[in-house]
Design a protein around this motif. Sequence first.
Motif, PDB file in Angstrom:
ATOM      1  N   GLU A   1       0.822  -1.208   0.000  1.00  0.00           N
ATOM      2  CA  GLU A   1       0.000   0.000   0.000  1.00  0.00           C
ATOM      3  C   GLU A   1       0.857   1.260   0.000  1.00  0.00           C
ATOM      4  O   GLU A   1       0.581   2.212  -0.737  1.00  0.00           O
ATOM      5  CB  GLU A   1      -0.927  -0.004   1.214  1.00  0.00           C
ATOM      6  CG  GLU A   1      -1.854   1.202   1.266  1.00  0.00           C
ATOM      7  CD  GLU A   1      -2.802   1.158   2.448  1.00  0.00           C
ATOM      8  OE1 GLU A   1      -3.549   2.132   2.633  1.00  0.00           O
ATOM      9  OE2 GLU A   1      -2.788   0.151   3.181  1.00  0.00           O
TER      10      GLU A   1
ATOM     11  N   VAL B   1       2.511   1.704  -3.459  1.00  0.00           N
ATOM     12  CA  VAL B   1       1.553   2.160  -4.474  1.00  0.00           C
ATOM     13  C   VAL B   1       1.181   3.621  -4.257  1.00  0.00           C
ATOM     14  O   VAL B   1       1.123   4.405  -5.214  1.00  0.00           O
ATOM     15  CB  VAL B   1       0.297   1.268  -4.465  1.00  0.00           C
ATOM     16  CG1 VAL B   1      -0.794   1.865  -5.354  1.00  0.00           C
ATOM     17  CG2 VAL B   1       0.647  -0.132  -4.951  1.00  0.00           C
ATOM     18  N   ASP B   2       0.921   4.005  -3.024  1.00  0.00           N
ATOM     19  CA  ASP B   2       0.583   5.407  -2.733  1.00  0.00           C
ATOM     20  C   ASP B   2       1.718   6.335  -3.159  1.00  0.00           C
ATOM     21  O   ASP B   2       1.481   7.411  -3.730  1.00  0.00           O
ATOM     22  CB  ASP B   2       0.314   5.587  -1.240  1.00  0.00           C
ATOM     23  CG  ASP B   2      -1.013   4.967  -0.817  1.00  0.00           C
ATOM     24  OD1 ASP B   2      -1.826   4.638  -1.706  1.00  0.00           O
ATOM     25  OD2 ASP B   2      -1.223   4.803   0.396  1.00  0.00           O
TER      26      ASP B   2
ATOM     27  N   GLU C   1      -1.020  -2.983  -9.926  1.00  0.00           N
ATOM     28  CA  GLU C   1      -1.536  -2.626  -8.604  1.00  0.00           C
ATOM     29  C   GLU C   1      -1.965  -1.155  -8.570  1.00  0.00           C
ATOM     30  O   GLU C   1      -2.962  -0.802  -7.922  1.00  0.00           O
ATOM     31  CB  GLU C   1      -0.483  -2.889  -7.538  1.00  0.00           C
ATOM     32  CG  GLU C   1      -1.007  -2.839  -6.115  1.00  0.00           C
ATOM     33  CD  GLU C   1      -2.020  -3.935  -5.820  1.00  0.00           C
ATOM     34  OE1 GLU C   1      -3.027  -3.625  -5.152  1.00  0.00           O
ATOM     35  OE2 GLU C   1      -1.821  -5.078  -6.262  1.00  0.00           O
TER      36      GLU C   1
ATOM     37  N   THR D   1      -5.300  -0.920 -10.225  1.00  0.00           N
ATOM     38  CA  THR D   1      -6.325  -1.472  -9.341  1.00  0.00           C
ATOM     39  C   THR D   1      -6.713  -0.458  -8.275  1.00  0.00           C
ATOM     40  O   THR D   1      -7.905  -0.283  -7.969  1.00  0.00           O
ATOM     41  CB  THR D   1      -5.824  -2.775  -8.685  1.00  0.00           C
ATOM     42  OG1 THR D   1      -5.463  -3.717  -9.711  1.00  0.00           O
ATOM     43  CG2 THR D   1      -6.896  -3.384  -7.800  1.00  0.00           C
ATOM     44  N   GLU D   2      -5.731   0.228  -7.717  1.00  0.00           N
ATOM     45  CA  GLU D   2      -6.015   1.241  -6.707  1.00  0.00           C
ATOM     46  C   GLU D   2      -6.762   2.420  -7.325  1.00  0.00           C
ATOM     47  O   GLU D   2      -7.685   2.977  -6.710  1.00  0.00           O
ATOM     48  CB  GLU D   2      -4.715   1.722  -6.061  1.00  0.00           C
ATOM     49  CG  GLU D   2      -4.892   2.830  -5.020  1.00  0.00           C
ATOM     50  CD  GLU D   2      -5.833   2.449  -3.886  1.00  0.00           C
ATOM     51  OE1 GLU D   2      -6.482   3.348  -3.317  1.00  0.00           O
ATOM     52  OE2 GLU D   2      -5.923   1.242  -3.562  1.00  0.00           O
TER      53      GLU D   2
ATOM     54  N   ARG E   1     -10.326   1.387  -7.575  1.00  0.00           N
ATOM     55  CA  ARG E   1     -11.021   1.435  -6.289  1.00  0.00           C
ATOM     56  C   ARG E   1     -11.511   2.853  -6.005  1.00  0.00           C
ATOM     57  O   ARG E   1     -12.630   3.044  -5.526  1.00  0.00           O
ATOM     58  CB  ARG E   1     -10.082   0.973  -5.175  1.00  0.00           C
ATOM     59  CG  ARG E   1      -9.681  -0.489  -5.235  1.00  0.00           C
ATOM     60  CD  ARG E   1      -8.905  -0.894  -3.991  1.00  0.00           C
ATOM     61  NE  ARG E   1      -8.350  -2.236  -4.129  1.00  0.00           N
ATOM     62  CZ  ARG E   1      -7.060  -2.510  -4.315  1.00  0.00           C
ATOM     63  NH1 ARG E   1      -6.184  -1.510  -4.370  1.00  0.00           N
ATOM     64  NH2 ARG E   1      -6.650  -3.752  -4.432  1.00  0.00           N
ATOM     65  N   GLN E   2     -10.668   3.822  -6.283  1.00  0.00           N
ATOM     66  CA  GLN E   2     -11.048   5.211  -6.038  1.00  0.00           C
ATOM     67  C   GLN E   2     -12.174   5.642  -6.970  1.00  0.00           C
ATOM     68  O   GLN E   2     -13.091   6.365  -6.570  1.00  0.00           O
ATOM     69  CB  GLN E   2      -9.829   6.111  -6.217  1.00  0.00           C
ATOM     70  CG  GLN E   2      -8.705   5.831  -5.225  1.00  0.00           C
ATOM     71  CD  GLN E   2      -7.432   6.579  -5.575  1.00  0.00           C
ATOM     72  OE1 GLN E   2      -7.407   7.446  -6.441  1.00  0.00           O
ATOM     73  NE2 GLN E   2      -6.347   6.242  -4.893  1.00  0.00           N
TER      74      GLN E   2
ATOM     75  N   GLU F   1     -12.393  -6.473  -7.254  1.00  0.00           N
ATOM     76  CA  GLU F   1     -13.296  -5.366  -6.932  1.00  0.00           C
ATOM     77  C   GLU F   1     -14.178  -4.982  -8.122  1.00  0.00           C
ATOM     78  O   GLU F   1     -15.284  -4.473  -7.946  1.00  0.00           O
ATOM     79  CB  GLU F   1     -12.500  -4.139  -6.482  1.00  0.00           C
ATOM     80  CG  GLU F   1     -11.766  -4.302  -5.165  1.00  0.00           C
ATOM     81  CD  GLU F   1     -10.361  -4.851  -5.357  1.00  0.00           C
ATOM     82  OE1 GLU F   1      -9.594  -4.803  -4.393  1.00  0.00           O
ATOM     83  OE2 GLU F   1     -10.048  -5.314  -6.466  1.00  0.00           O
TER      84      GLU F   1
END
Length: 216
Positions: A12, A15-16, A59, A62-63, A66-67, A114
């Motif tokens: 996490e 990725v951030d 990844e 994917t994040e 999600r947002q 997701e």
Amino acid sequence: MVTERSPKLDKERVVDTALRLLNEVGLDGLTLRTIARELDVKAPALYWHFKNKQALLDEMATEMYRQMTADARIPPDATWQERILAGQRALRAGLLGYRDGAKVFSGTRFTGIEHAAEMEANLRALLEAGLSLPQAVRATTTALLFTLGFVAEEQGVWPLPGERREGYDVEERAARMADFPLAAAAGAEVFQSFEERFEEGLRLVIAGIEARYGAT
């Protein structure tokens, strides 16, 4: 003497950091070495979490998804037309939030499931409108590809909101192409009014699905 420890390095956090750096350096400048330097670790430490840059991009996409879905909020009883409009608007808005967002998102593989719930609901709505499953898949993927291609071109002009690349002066372009009046005049449409053109393009996609497959 107390030594301050760095935050734990996990997927996490990587990725951030990568998404934040993306806006600064763009996709070409986003290397594992650059990310490691920002995290104050050695590059090999990232390979515990991502075997290569493509795995990291998967990844990141994917994040981003999600947002986007968190912002879409599509009602359960929405029509298939409303689902396409809401989903693609959310996708465009999400991609525009990152430099090279469309490039990062294109060609990646989701690392989770997701997306399955929204995909299931979209396909079911199209089946209820009279399409077969293959037709429903083609309809949804056509809308997706329209948005990805549109945003890729849009970010070629506006890498980030408010940041315009040089070389897109419509009047200067028209002057250079004066011998080709239609092509010259087209510049005002091609390189401006992206919001309006995106909405019109989505309506064309939907109209095409209705006409081609008889969707109601």
